[in-house]
Design an enzyme around this catalytic site. Structure first.
Site, mmCIF file in Angstrom:
data_model
loop_
_atom_site.group_PDB
_atom_site.id
_atom_site.type_symbol
_atom_site.label_atom_id
_atom_site.label_comp_id
_atom_site.label_asym_id
_atom_site.label_seq_id
_atom_site.Cartn_x
_atom_site.Cartn_y
_atom_site.Cartn_z
ATOM 1 N N LYS A 112 15.653 -4.385 11.689
ATOM 2 C CA LYS A 112 16.794 -4.137 10.814
ATOM 3 C C LYS A 112 17.898 -3.524 11.645
ATOM 4 C CE LYS A 112 14.918 -2.823 6.418
ATOM 5 N NZ LYS A 112 14.497 -2.033 5.584
ATOM 6 N N LYS A 191 11.492 -12.692 5.794
ATOM 7 C CA LYS A 191 10.986 -11.894 4.698
ATOM 8 C C LYS A 191 11.891 -11.520 3.215
ATOM 9 C CE LYS A 191 10.148 -6.991 3.852
ATOM 10 N NZ LYS A 191 10.602 -5.570 4.126
ATOM 11 N N LYS A 194 15.903 -6.564 0.215
ATOM 12 C CA LYS A 194 17.136 -6.356 -0.447
ATOM 13 C C LYS A 194 18.188 -6.234 0.618
ATOM 14 C CE LYS A 194 14.456 -2.976 -3.190
ATOM 15 N NZ LYS A 194 13.475 -2.465 -2.094
HETATM 16 N N1 AQP Z 1 8.781 -9.505 1.066
HETATM 17 C C1 AQP Z 1 8.090 -8.769 0.852
HETATM 18 N N2 AQP Z 1 6.558 -9.268 0.561
HETATM 19 C C2 AQP Z 1 5.613 -8.485 0.403
HETATM 20 N N3 AQP Z 1 5.619 -7.143 0.223
HETATM 21 C C3 AQP Z 1 6.799 -6.541 0.334
HETATM 22 N N4 AQP Z 1 7.579 -5.588 0.027
HETATM 23 C C4 AQP Z 1 8.966 -5.576 0.383
HETATM 24 N N5 AQP Z 1 9.156 -6.570 0.665
HETATM 25 C C5 AQP Z 1 8.005 -7.411 0.557
HETATM 26 C C6 AQP Z 1 6.881 -4.172 -0.112
HETATM 27 O O1 AQP Z 1 7.504 -3.467 -1.303
HETATM 28 C C7 AQP Z 1 7.189 -2.123 -1.135
HETATM 29 C C8 AQP Z 1 8.462 -1.642 -1.122
HETATM 30 O O2 AQP Z 1 9.427 -1.876 -0.356
HETATM 31 P P1 AQP Z 1 10.879 -1.195 0.085
HETATM 32 O O3 AQP Z 1 11.696 -1.372 -1.179
HETATM 33 O O4 AQP Z 1 10.582 0.386 0.129
HETATM 34 O O5 AQP Z 1 11.371 -1.390 1.307
HETATM 35 P P2 AQP Z 1 11.316 -2.723 2.201
HETATM 36 O O6 AQP Z 1 9.891 -3.190 2.699
HETATM 37 O O7 AQP Z 1 12.052 -2.242 3.402
HETATM 38 O O8 AQP Z 1 11.887 -3.864 1.092
HETATM 39 P P3 AQP Z 1 13.099 -4.235 1.237
HETATM 40 O O9 AQP Z 1 13.456 -5.074 0.081
HETATM 41 O O10 AQP Z 1 12.940 -4.985 2.415
HETATM 42 O O11 AQP Z 1 14.158 -3.283 1.141
HETATM 43 P P4 AQP Z 1 15.479 -2.842 2.146
HETATM 44 O O12 AQP Z 1 15.870 -4.222 2.461
HETATM 45 O O13 AQP Z 1 16.257 -2.019 1.137
HETATM 46 O O14 AQP Z 1 14.733 -2.193 3.243
HETATM 47 C C9 AQP Z 1 6.635 -2.017 0.418
HETATM 48 O O15 AQP Z 1 5.354 -1.591 0.152
HETATM 49 C C10 AQP Z 1 6.711 -3.304 0.949
HETATM 50 O O16 AQP Z 1 5.545 -3.512 1.888
#
Ligand code: AQP
Length: 321
Positions: A112, A191, A194
């Site tokens: 990030k 990946k 968001k």
């Molecule tokens: N691409 C993915 N594939 C499988 N699992 C995923 N998760 C997120 N993206 C994928 C799983 O969803 C849960 C919640 O994730 P989160 O929203 O708390 O944070 P994150 O993993 O950082 O998801 P984002 O969308 O990438 O959020 P941002 O961009 O805001 O940081 C977790 O269990 C994660 O493994």
């Protein structure tokens, strides 16, 4: 045994969240026979998103997604992370037991911080807030996507240091990662996330969903030539929702050159509509009835605060506060 999983309210809940977290958490929670803890990580979302009104909207969307996929507010505990404020107090305590090198080595922070223009200290201590989320509720099983495995290891390391020093205080959590589910790719092959804005919101209108699927990046292999399914995001997304037989059939079509990317995208679109039709309908009903969402959250928050209180009182006692 307590199952716990959270999703940030930094954007709309997406297909990666649903496949990587929501579905496994609901299944695991049901199997455990105990109320499962499902939460909306609204405090975590502040690391990447500052708009209050947008956060409120995204928080409702994530809550509606949990409910639409079958979280039962009478049985499970659905709550906003911020509404049990002991989590921020515990974060401070735990941060004083966390070597900074451990956080600097976190893959998620490295990814990030190299992709975002605003790299704040909150992003750096994200894993400590996550450790507090888990340890505060004495959770033992944490269904997550592969990307979160290291964060659970960090949580265990912090809990072990604390337990060694003060005696058994925290349950050591285990990650629950379904190995067959790789990280769900986003539209650009990275990946699905968001913060990369490369995600598929499965709750949007049919037309919007179709348009977004059309944007998935593929190579330029001509329609009638064999294609490598293992290097194609459309196939990876299809496989994540399809049955075993449907996946085998699609793989054969790719290898034999019997399907072009346009047709594969169309099949993915139809598959999402048919597999998630009920959930899409429930989600849209819930979003038009915010009172139902609010009541579900408030019921969960009362239960969450009671559990949090027991842990934080014990921690304060150990630390002399
Ligand atoms: N691409 C993915 N594939 C499988 N699992 C995923 N998760 C997120 N993206 C994928 C799983 O969803 C849960 C919640 O994730 P989160 O929203 O708390 O944070 P994150 O993993 O950082 O998801 P984002 O969308 O990438 O959020 P941002 O961009 O805001 O940081 C977790 O269990 C994660 O493994």
């Amino acid at each position: 045994m307590r199952v716990l999983t959270g999703i940030q309210s930094s954007g709309k809940p997406h297909l990666g969240n649903i496949i990587g977290a929501v579905l496994p958490a609901l299944a695991d929670g049901q199997q455990s026979g105990n109320p499962a803890f499902h939460f909306i990580a609204d405090l975590h979302s502040l690391t990447t998103s500052r708009e209050g009104a947008l956060r409120r909207e995204n928080t409702s969307s994530v809550a509606a997604a949990w409910l639409a996929f079958g979280c039962d507010p009478n049985k499970d505990v659905l709550y906003r992370q911020s509404r049990a404020p002991a989590v921020t107090e515990l974060t401070w305590y735990l941060s004083c037991f966390t070597p900074d090198g451990l956080l600097a080595r976190a893959h998620s922070f490295k990814d990030k911080s190299s992709n975002l223009s605003d790299v704040n200290a909150g992003l750096f201590i994200y894993p400590v807030l996550m450790a507090a989320d888990i340890l505060l509720y004495q959770a033992s099983r944490i269904p997550v996507g592969k990307d979160q495995k290291q964060h659970i290891e960090i949580t265990r390391d912090i809990a072990k240091v604390f337990n060694n020093h003060y005696g058994q205080t925290f349950v050591l959590p285990e990650p629950v990662i379904r190995e067959e589910i790789m990280t769900i790719p986003g539209l650009d092959g990275r990946k699905m996330s968001k913060s990369y804005n490369n995600y598929i919101d499965i709750f949007q209108s049919d037309k919007g969903l179709k348009q977004v699927i059309c944007r998935i990046v593929t190579d330029s292999t001509p329609v009638n030539e064999p294609k490598n399914p293992d290097q194609c995001s459309v196939f990876a997304l299809y496989r994540a929702v399809a049955s075993e037989q449907e996946t085998v059939d699609m793989r054969e079509q790719y290898l034999a050159g019997r399907i072009g990317y346009g047709a594969a995208k169309d099949q993915l679109y139809k598959m999402l509509l048919s597999k998630f039709g009920d959930q899409r309908e429930r989600y849209s009903t819930l979003m038009s009835r915010p009172k139902i969402i609010e009541e579900a959250l408030q019921a969960g928050e009362t239960k969450a605060r009671a559990v949090a209180q027991e842990t934080i009182v014990a921690v304060r006692d150990h630390l002399g506060f």
